[in-house]
Design a protein around this motif. Sequence first.
Motif, PDB file in Angstrom:
ATOM      1  N   UNK A  54      -0.605  14.049   6.276  1.00 21.45           N
ATOM      2  CA  UNK A  54      -0.003  12.724   6.426  1.00 21.45           C
ATOM      3  C   UNK A  54       1.438  12.789   5.907  1.00 21.45           C
ATOM      4  N   UNK A  55       2.300  11.852   6.303  1.00 22.19           N
ATOM      5  CA  UNK A  55       3.598  11.751   5.640  1.00 22.19           C
ATOM      6  C   UNK A  55       3.384  11.534   4.146  1.00 22.19           C
ATOM      7  N   UNK A  56       4.128  12.252   3.319  1.00 23.75           N
ATOM      8  CA  UNK A  56       3.940  12.138   1.877  1.00 23.75           C
ATOM      9  C   UNK A  56       4.320  10.739   1.404  1.00 23.75           C
ATOM     10  N   UNK A  57       3.561  10.233   0.443  1.00 24.94           N
ATOM     11  CA  UNK A  57       3.854   8.946  -0.159  1.00 24.94           C
ATOM     12  C   UNK A  57       4.860   9.097  -1.284  1.00 24.94           C
ATOM     13  N   UNK A  58       5.049   8.004  -2.021  1.00 21.87           N
ATOM     14  CA  UNK A  58       5.999   7.995  -3.143  1.00 21.87           C
ATOM     15  C   UNK A  58       5.437   8.704  -4.366  1.00 21.87           C
ATOM     16  N   UNK A  59       4.127   8.853  -4.397  1.00 28.32           N
ATOM     17  CA  UNK A  59       3.510   9.448  -5.570  1.00 28.32           C
ATOM     18  C   UNK A  59       3.383   8.433  -6.700  1.00 28.32           C
ATOM     19  N   UNK A  60       2.732   8.859  -7.757  1.00 27.51           N
ATOM     20  CA  UNK A  60       2.595   8.014  -8.946  1.00 27.51           C
ATOM     21  C   UNK A  60       2.926   8.852 -10.172  1.00 27.51           C
ATOM     22  N   UNK A  61       3.801   8.310 -11.012  1.00 26.28           N
ATOM     23  CA  UNK A  61       4.296   9.068 -12.168  1.00 26.28           C
ATOM     24  C   UNK A  61       3.275   9.043 -13.296  1.00 26.28           C
ATOM     25  N   UNK A  62       2.978  10.214 -13.808  1.00 27.87           N
ATOM     26  CA  UNK A  62       2.135  10.357 -14.995  1.00 27.87           C
ATOM     27  C   UNK A  62       2.986  10.992 -16.081  1.00 27.87           C
ATOM     28  N   UNK A  63       3.088  10.316 -17.209  1.00 28.00           N
ATOM     29  CA  UNK A  63       3.850  10.822 -18.341  1.00 28.00           C
ATOM     30  C   UNK A  63       2.935  10.877 -19.553  1.00 28.00           C
ATOM     31  N   UNK A  78       0.715   0.754   7.758  1.00 28.95           N
ATOM     32  CA  UNK A  78       0.794   1.817   6.752  1.00 28.95           C
ATOM     33  C   UNK A  78       0.713   3.170   7.454  1.00 28.95           C
ATOM     34  N   UNK A  79       1.720   4.014   7.272  1.00 31.00           N
ATOM     35  CA  UNK A  79       1.723   5.305   7.927  1.00 31.00           C
ATOM     36  C   UNK A  79       1.760   6.447   6.945  1.00 31.00           C
ATOM     37  N   UNK A  80       1.740   6.140   5.667  1.00 32.10           N
ATOM     38  CA  UNK A  80       1.756   7.203   4.675  1.00 32.10           C
ATOM     39  C   UNK A  80       0.722   6.913   3.605  1.00 32.10           C
ATOM     40  N   UNK A  81       0.479   7.928   2.810  1.00 32.88           N
ATOM     41  CA  UNK A  81      -0.450   7.779   1.707  1.00 32.88           C
ATOM     42  C   UNK A  81       0.171   6.880   0.636  1.00 32.88           C
ATOM     43  N   UNK A  82      -0.638   6.091  -0.011  1.00 31.67           N
ATOM     44  CA  UNK A  82      -0.185   5.250  -1.111  1.00 31.67           C
ATOM     45  C   UNK A  82      -0.968   5.610  -2.362  1.00 31.67           C
ATOM     46  N   UNK A  83      -0.252   6.082  -3.385  1.00 32.44           N
ATOM     47  CA  UNK A  83      -0.871   6.467  -4.648  1.00 32.44           C
ATOM     48  C   UNK A  83      -0.607   5.406  -5.709  1.00 32.44           C
ATOM     49  N   UNK A  84      -1.517   5.292  -6.666  1.00 35.09           N
ATOM     50  CA  UNK A  84      -1.351   4.352  -7.764  1.00 35.09           C
ATOM     51  C   UNK A  84      -2.152   4.819  -8.964  1.00 35.09           C
TER      52      UNK A  84
END
Length: 114
Positions: free
Chosen positions: A102-111, A1-7
């Motif tokens: 850190x390298x940016x992760x994919x992010x997590x969508x909030x709607x 793992x080299x990037x942040x992981x959001x959830x």
Amino acid sequence: QVQVVESGGGLVQPGGSLRLSCTAPGSISTYVMGWYRQAPGNERELVAMISNDDSGNYVDSVKGRFIISRDNAKKMVYLQMNSLKPEDTAVYYCNRYGGLKYPWGQGTQVTVSS
């Protein structure tokens, strides 16, 4: 793992709550960490940051509604979001505050929508 992981993102009605989590690829204990968000058509903005002493700072638009926390042992940062509003809709990201990130992760969508 080299990037942040959001959830933890999702679809929630106005007034609802969500708890976001992120796992960093390395130790976070010596860094100020932040949660950022980017809404469609807007630049990414910092919404909350947490210092090494666990003190949090927030942009005015989320003060009193969001709470940032961290677990250095697990390399994790959390964002408890309460009383959500439609204008909180965005992709949320976690990263170091300032300086080398850190390298940016994919992010997590909030709607937030009814």
